[in-house]
Structures are given as structure tokens and as C-alpha cells.
Write an enzyme that holds these catalytic residues in place. Structure first.
Site, PDB file in Angstrom:
ATOM      1  N   PHE A 137       0.856  -1.193   0.000  1.00  0.00           N
ATOM      2  CA  PHE A 137       0.000   0.000   0.000  1.00  0.00           C
ATOM      3  C   PHE A 137       0.889   1.239   0.000  1.00  0.00           C
ATOM      4  CE2 PHE A 137      -3.002   3.066   1.936  1.00  0.00           C
ATOM      5  CZ  PHE A 137      -3.999   2.962   0.978  1.00  0.00           C
TER       6      PHE A 137
ATOM      7  N   ASP B  69       2.095  -5.937   7.584  1.00  0.00           N
ATOM      8  CA  ASP B  69       0.884  -5.114   7.586  1.00  0.00           C
ATOM      9  C   ASP B  69      -0.297  -6.044   7.331  1.00  0.00           C
ATOM     10  OD1 ASP B  69      -1.287  -3.459   6.967  1.00  0.00           O
ATOM     11  OD2 ASP B  69      -0.026  -1.933   6.042  1.00  0.00           O
TER      12      ASP B  69
ATOM     13  N   TYR C 154     -10.961  -0.852  10.597  1.00  0.00           N
ATOM     14  CA  TYR C 154     -12.196  -0.397   9.956  1.00  0.00           C
ATOM     15  C   TYR C 154     -12.560  -1.200   8.713  1.00  0.00           C
ATOM     16  CZ  TYR C 154      -8.608   2.210   7.393  1.00  0.00           C
ATOM     17  OH  TYR C 154      -7.481   2.565   6.693  1.00  0.00           O
ATOM     18  N   LYS C 155     -11.742  -2.175   8.345  1.00  0.00           N
ATOM     19  CA  LYS C 155     -12.060  -3.024   7.203  1.00  0.00           C
ATOM     20  C   LYS C 155     -12.810  -4.256   7.692  1.00  0.00           C
ATOM     21  CE  LYS C 155      -7.903  -1.408   4.737  1.00  0.00           C
ATOM     22  NZ  LYS C 155      -8.536  -0.547   3.727  1.00  0.00           N
TER      23      LYS C 155
ATOM     24  N   ARG D 247     -12.459  -4.268  -7.785  1.00  0.00           N
ATOM     25  CA  ARG D 247     -12.092  -5.023  -6.584  1.00  0.00           C
ATOM     26  C   ARG D 247     -13.338  -5.358  -5.764  1.00  0.00           C
ATOM     27  NH1 ARG D 247      -8.434  -2.646  -1.646  1.00  0.00           N
ATOM     28  NH2 ARG D 247     -10.358  -1.484  -1.300  1.00  0.00           N
TER      29      ARG D 247
END
Length: 396
Positions: free
Chosen positions: A113, A183, A208-209, A355
Site C-alpha cells: 500500500f 501489515d 475499519y475493514k 475489486r
């Protein structure tokens, strides 16, 4: 055996929406609104500042850290919550560099990321004598050598869903004397993670995912017990102090992972996370993984049968796949907008990725099949080919 019908009932999803974007922002757990309201009115409102003790606010980062630790295979007392993921990446990187002072390279891959890479770049500029080296994902293992201080790897590629082999890369890093930082942004809550078993030195992740803490939810950091008293916190905030309420003018790091706390914890957001983690009670991660693979296999098969113009970007091999499926198309952005307009929420990632995230806690085979059917209709009729779908929004 995990009861996925029961977990599905614990989420509040809009009627008529097939939500395949929980890998970007998890949906609202039904209990979260009442939990947050109680935190605001009963605790903040009724207890005022005494809530730090009476409501246990000060202990929340450690208590919730242990709840997350169970989901990522961490030893008790090795995970703590607070701040953002970028801050936690910086902390882990800085600590690793301090522990390997004679090595100059932070190694990562081009599938990582961008924010992780930005933090590494910034740290290298600050230190002045370090280098960020970025290689292709498939070249990562061979690039680990005796000059590498630490590898910084996102286990599951945010674009393609490609999954790195944590055990193999960590073992390779250790064989050369490097440290391994993982990560888990697209792993925690998506698949079984075995930090302790596979030897990770540090790990970070957001909530939060797949963990459904809500927008802006706090991040977490893991420090292996063997490094608990050696990892130096570059961000020496007052709550990482050994005795924060002594208000010493000199910093003394707290014991273990507690030293990775920085500032005042986001109590209200953590209340939402506390409610979200209740959903995980009784969930067996092996069951979750098996269902995830069933759903992603189903989606791949149905989309490929209906949409020959889409190219699969996600590995077919189960061991190399996270809990998402991505396809490539030059007009990915308007295609995603056309899907959203028809109640299927996935997302777009530049330059050409459609995605879709799969969360068995609230998504089943019927939704997956219907989503593929709608995608087939959009592609067959070129329903995406409209100017308003091509117009980019601020958040894409």
C-alpha cells in the site's frame, strides 16, 4: 462450527444492497450504535472525567488489543490499539531500524500500500543513512540479503488480493539477520493469521475493514515478546511512558507493547470497535477461511463465464489468495459506478482494477451469484458507458 446465519443477523446492511466492499470499510454492526451512544451519554455524559477509571477507558487499548490478538495469532499482551495505521507502520519501522543499526535497507514490494512506502521514505529521509528498496512482489524473497534491516510487507495485496507467504518470508528474513514487519490491513478478520507461530517480529493493522470499527477506527501494533523490552518507541508519547501520570520531564518506556502507545486513545471509536469484536465470539477462523474460499471461487467462476472481457488479477491458488477478487479492465472505474448504481458495491483501484471483498460474516452464496449476474448484465449491455459514470468522485 461457525454459525454464519447468526453473524449475518448482527450487521445492519441497507435493503437491496450487495456489499462487496468490506475490505475497504466494514458495515455497521447492529450493536455498535447503542454501544457508542452509551459511551457518549452514560460514560462521557454521566461520568465525565471519572470515566477514565470507572468506565475503563485507559485500559481499552490493551483490552481490545488482546481481543484482536486472538484473531491474528498473537500472544496475550502483545497487541495494543491507538492512532492510525501509518503511525503504527512508522513506529514498527523505526524500532526495527534501531535494532539493526548497521544495516541500511528497508525492503518492500511494489504491491504494498503506498502509505506504507511513504512512511518508509519519510523515515529514511529523517535518518539520512537508510534506503527504501522496492522490488516486484515475486522477487521479494530473493532480494532479502545481509544488508536488509527489515522487510515491510502487506500480507495481502490491496489491489489484486495476492497473498504473501508469511512463514517463508519471515524465515528468510531471520536467516539473513533481518526483522519482519507485517501489515495485516487486508488479513486481520479476513483469514487465519499466525503471528507467533510464524515468527513475525512486528505487525500492524487497521480495524475499519474486516473488523468493522467504522470510518477512522484505530489501528493496532504487535511486538513479539522477545522484542518487548528492546524495541525503542521513536514516537515517545506520554501514554507510552512507564508512569504517565508521574509527569516526568524525561521519557522512560513502558514495559512491552505498552511502550507503543502514543497519545490519548479514541475512546468513542473504540466503543464501536468493542461492539464489532463481539461478532467474532464463536467464529472459528478456519471456518471463515473455508467459506471465504468457497465464495471467491464461486465469484471467479460465475464472472468468467459471463464476462469474457474481464481479466482475473487475483491468484487462483487458494494459498496465494486473500479474501477478495479483482478483475482488470481499461474502463474499470465506470464499470464499478454502474454496479453501485444497481446495488452491488465493490470498488475501483487505479489504474484498472475492479475489486470485490468477501466477508462470510454477512455475505452468502446467493448474493455472490446475484452480484456476478448483475456484473454480466452491465458488461453485456455496456451499461457502464455513460459520461456520469466516467466522472471521477473525490473518493474512488
Amino acid at each position: 462450527m461457525t454459525d454464519f446465519e447468526a453473524t449475518r443477523a448482527m450487521f445492519d446492511l441497507p435493503e437491496g444492497v450487495i456489499y462487496l466492499d468490506g475490505n475497504s470499510l466494514g458495515p455497521l454492526p447492529r450493536a455498535a450504535a447503542a454501544r457508542v451512544a452509551g459511551c457518549v451519554t452514560e460514560e462521557w455524559g454521566g461520568m465525565l472525567i471519572t470515566g477514565w477509571n470507572r468506565a475503563g477507558w485507559m485500559e481499552m487499548p490493551r483490552r481490545l488489543g488482546d481481543r484482536i490478538g486472538r484473531l491474528v495469532g498473537a500472544e496475550p499482551g502483545t497487541v495494543v490499539l491507538g492512532d492510525t495505521l501509518s503511525i503504527k507502520v512508522f513506529q514498527a519501522l523505526a524500532a526495527a531500524c534501531e535494532m539493526r543499526p548497521d544495516r541500511r535497507v528497508i525492503l518492500s514490494d511494489s504491491g504494498n500500500f503506498p502509505s506504507d512506502l511513504y512512511m518508509a521514505e519519510g523515515l529514511c529521509r529523517m535518518l539520512g543513512d537508510r534506503e527504501l528498496r522496492v522490488v516486484a512482489p515475486e522477487a521479494l524473497e530473493d532480494a532479502i540479503d545481509e544488508g536488509v534491516a527489515a522487510i515491510l510487507v502487506t500480507e495481502v495485496d490491496y489491489r489484486t488480493g495476492r497473498r504473501h507467504d508469511m512463514a517463508a518470508l519471515t524465515a528468510r528474513a531471520h536467516a539473513t539477520g533481518a526483522l519482519a514487519i507485517w501489515d495485516l490491513a487486508h488479513s486481520a478478520g479476513a483469514l487465519p493469521v499466525r503471528l507467533a507461530e510464524e515468527g513475525a517480529d512486528f505487525a500492524v493493522g487497521c480495524t475499519y475493514k474486516y473488523l468493522n470499527s467504522g470510518p477512522g477506527g484505530p489501528a493496532f501494533i504487535y511486538v513479539a515478546p522477545r522484542h518487548g523490552e528492546r524495541a525503542v518507541p521513536a514516537l515517545s508519547g506520554w501514554l507510552g511512558h512507564e508512569a504517565p501520570f508521574a509527569f516526568d520531564t524525561a521519557y522512560r518506556p513502558a514495559r512491552g507493547v505498552e511502550r507503543m502507545r502514543v497519545g490519548t486513545p479514541p475512546v468513542i471509536q473504540m466503543a464501536a470497535l468493542d461492539a464489532a469484536l463481539d461478532v467474532w465470539e464463536g467464529v472459528v477462523m478456519a471456518d471463515l477461511r473455508a467459506r471465504s474460499l468457497e465464495l471467491t471461487d464461486l465469484f471467479i467462476a460465475e464472472v468468467e463465464a459471463r464476462c469474457p472481457d474481464l481479466a482475473l488479477a487475483t491468484p487462483r491458488t487458494h494459498a496465494r489468495r486473500g479474501s477478495q477478487v479483482s478483475f482488470r479492465h481499461p474502463d474499470a472505474y465506470p464499470i464499478v459506478q454502474a454496479l453501485i448504481a444497481r446495488g452491488v458495491i465493490g470498488d475501483f483501484r487505479a489504474p484498472d482494477i475492479l475489486r470485490f471483498g468477501f466477508t462470510p460474516l454477512y455475505i452468502g452464496a446467493s448474493e455472490v451469484s446475484r452480484a456476478a449476474e448483475i456484473l454480466g448484465e452491465v458488461m453485456a449491455g455496456r451499461l457502464w458507458d455513460r459520461e456520469d459514470y466516467r466522472r471521477r468522485a473525490a473518493v474512488t
